[in-house]
Motif scaffolding. Sequence first.
Motif, mmCIF file in Angstrom:
data_model
loop_
_atom_site.group_PDB
_atom_site.id
_atom_site.type_symbol
_atom_site.label_atom_id
_atom_site.label_comp_id
_atom_site.label_asym_id
_atom_site.label_seq_id
_atom_site.Cartn_x
_atom_site.Cartn_y
_atom_site.Cartn_z
ATOM 1 N N LEU A 18 42.829 132.598 -66.015
ATOM 2 C CA LEU A 18 42.791 133.135 -65.801
ATOM 3 C C LEU A 18 43.008 133.935 -66.457
ATOM 4 O O LEU A 18 42.420 135.261 -67.644
ATOM 5 N N LEU A 19 44.751 134.669 -66.107
ATOM 6 C CA LEU A 19 45.112 136.061 -67.209
ATOM 7 C C LEU A 19 46.303 135.322 -67.941
ATOM 8 O O LEU A 19 47.082 136.321 -69.004
ATOM 9 N N TRP A 20 46.616 133.607 -67.642
ATOM 10 C CA TRP A 20 47.644 133.175 -68.217
ATOM 11 C C TRP A 20 47.492 132.519 -69.961
ATOM 12 O O TRP A 20 46.778 131.523 -69.342
ATOM 13 N N ARG A 21 48.514 132.447 -70.757
ATOM 14 C CA ARG A 21 47.926 131.060 -71.728
ATOM 15 C C ARG A 21 48.407 129.682 -71.395
ATOM 16 O O ARG A 21 48.965 129.763 -70.904
ATOM 17 N N ILE A 22 47.340 128.747 -71.798
ATOM 18 C CA ILE A 22 47.737 127.366 -71.876
ATOM 19 C C ILE A 22 49.563 127.180 -71.534
ATOM 20 O O ILE A 22 50.231 126.526 -70.567
ATOM 21 N N ASP A 23 50.279 127.550 -72.726
ATOM 22 C CA ASP A 23 51.588 127.244 -73.213
ATOM 23 C C ASP A 23 52.540 127.884 -72.283
ATOM 24 O O ASP A 23 53.848 127.953 -72.724
ATOM 25 N N ASP A 24 51.963 129.227 -72.010
ATOM 26 C CA ASP A 24 53.034 129.783 -71.069
ATOM 27 C C ASP A 24 53.208 129.209 -70.127
ATOM 28 O O ASP A 24 53.984 129.521 -68.587
ATOM 29 N N LEU A 25 51.937 128.616 -69.266
ATOM 30 C CA LEU A 25 51.785 127.910 -67.246
ATOM 31 C C LEU A 25 52.482 126.788 -67.773
ATOM 32 O O LEU A 25 53.310 125.752 -66.449
ATOM 33 N N ALA A 26 52.617 126.263 -68.963
ATOM 34 C CA ALA A 26 52.465 124.258 -69.055
ATOM 35 C C ALA A 26 54.493 124.252 -68.308
ATOM 36 O O ALA A 26 54.373 123.927 -67.490
ATOM 37 N N PRO A 27 54.974 125.206 -69.506
ATOM 38 C CA PRO A 27 56.755 124.662 -69.036
ATOM 39 C C PRO A 27 56.809 125.613 -67.101
ATOM 40 O O PRO A 27 57.652 124.540 -66.314
ATOM 41 N N ILE A 28 56.179 125.769 -66.772
ATOM 42 C CA ILE A 28 56.699 126.783 -65.040
ATOM 43 C C ILE A 28 56.196 125.583 -64.236
ATOM 44 O O ILE A 28 56.301 125.103 -63.118
ATOM 45 N N VAL A 29 54.892 124.607 -64.839
ATOM 46 C CA VAL A 29 54.354 123.809 -64.324
ATOM 47 C C VAL A 29 54.954 122.510 -64.095
ATOM 48 O O VAL A 29 54.991 121.927 -63.090
ATOM 49 N N LEU A 30 55.112 122.232 -64.862
ATOM 50 C CA LEU A 30 55.792 120.725 -65.487
ATOM 51 C C LEU A 30 57.330 121.056 -64.218
ATOM 52 O O LEU A 30 57.824 120.121 -64.056
ATOM 53 N N MET A 31 57.693 122.290 -64.360
ATOM 54 C CA MET A 31 59.439 122.904 -63.510
ATOM 55 C C MET A 31 59.141 122.557 -62.208
ATOM 56 O O MET A 31 59.115 121.719 -61.288
ATOM 57 N N LEU A 32 57.847 122.831 -61.635
ATOM 58 C CA LEU A 32 57.506 123.028 -60.278
ATOM 59 C C LEU A 32 57.396 121.284 -59.636
ATOM 60 O O LEU A 32 57.877 121.412 -58.995
ATOM 61 N N VAL A 33 57.090 120.435 -61.058
ATOM 62 C CA VAL A 33 56.810 119.811 -60.075
ATOM 63 C C VAL A 33 57.745 118.488 -59.734
ATOM 64 O O VAL A 33 58.145 117.661 -59.144
ATOM 65 N N VAL A 34 58.267 118.731 -61.220
ATOM 66 C CA VAL A 34 59.406 118.679 -60.963
ATOM 67 C C VAL A 34 60.939 118.376 -59.755
ATOM 68 O O VAL A 34 61.107 118.383 -59.495
ATOM 69 N N GLY A 35 60.826 119.918 -59.467
ATOM 70 C CA GLY A 35 61.966 120.301 -59.174
ATOM 71 C C GLY A 35 60.454 120.226 -57.384
ATOM 72 O O GLY A 35 61.815 119.702 -56.499
ATOM 73 N N ILE A 36 59.514 119.342 -57.198
ATOM 74 C CA ILE A 36 59.650 118.992 -55.840
ATOM 75 C C ILE A 36 59.896 117.833 -55.869
ATOM 76 O O ILE A 36 60.024 117.372 -54.693
ATOM 77 N N LEU A 37 60.100 116.752 -56.720
ATOM 78 C CA LEU A 37 60.180 115.619 -56.583
ATOM 79 C C LEU A 37 61.969 115.666 -56.523
ATOM 80 O O LEU A 37 62.469 114.137 -56.232
ATOM 81 N N ALA A 38 62.359 116.917 -57.442
ATOM 82 C CA ALA A 38 64.103 116.525 -56.737
ATOM 83 C C ALA A 38 65.151 117.411 -55.776
ATOM 84 O O ALA A 38 66.044 117.221 -55.895
ATOM 85 N N ASP A 39 63.365 117.811 -54.805
ATOM 86 C CA ASP A 39 64.152 118.693 -53.841
ATOM 87 C C ASP A 39 64.861 119.743 -54.407
ATOM 88 O O ASP A 39 65.715 120.104 -53.392
ATOM 89 N N ARG A 40 64.458 120.641 -55.205
ATOM 90 C CA ARG A 40 65.528 122.085 -55.595
ATOM 91 C C ARG A 40 64.144 122.854 -56.247
ATOM 92 O O ARG A 40 64.431 122.950 -57.996
#
Length: 94
Positions: A18-40
């Motif tokens: 869409l409007l964002w570079r892939i290398d800008d979205l990767a940390p957010i998506v990775l931390m989103l997954v980790v946050g869901i798994l860690a319940d934080r």
Amino acid sequence: MKPQLEMPKYVDDPPHLLLWRIDDLAPIVLMLVVGILADRLGMFVLIGLLLVRFYSKYRESRPDGHALHALYWFGLLPIKGRTTPNPFCRRWLP
């Protein structure tokens, strides 16, 4: 003042989602997954946003392709080619 949006101008520009570079979205998506798994979720999304901010400052102060070169230099980016030297061979003898 609206922030400027970088649009790709050439074929070899980094990929966008869409409007964002892939290398800008990767940390957010990775931390989103980790946050869901860690319940934080909130804490890890905030960490992802901070990582993107620091990485974008780092990326803008370096030449294009610097991150890929660093990944190759540390041996994390395998390049399969007959003429590509081993990244762990630091000294060449004649």
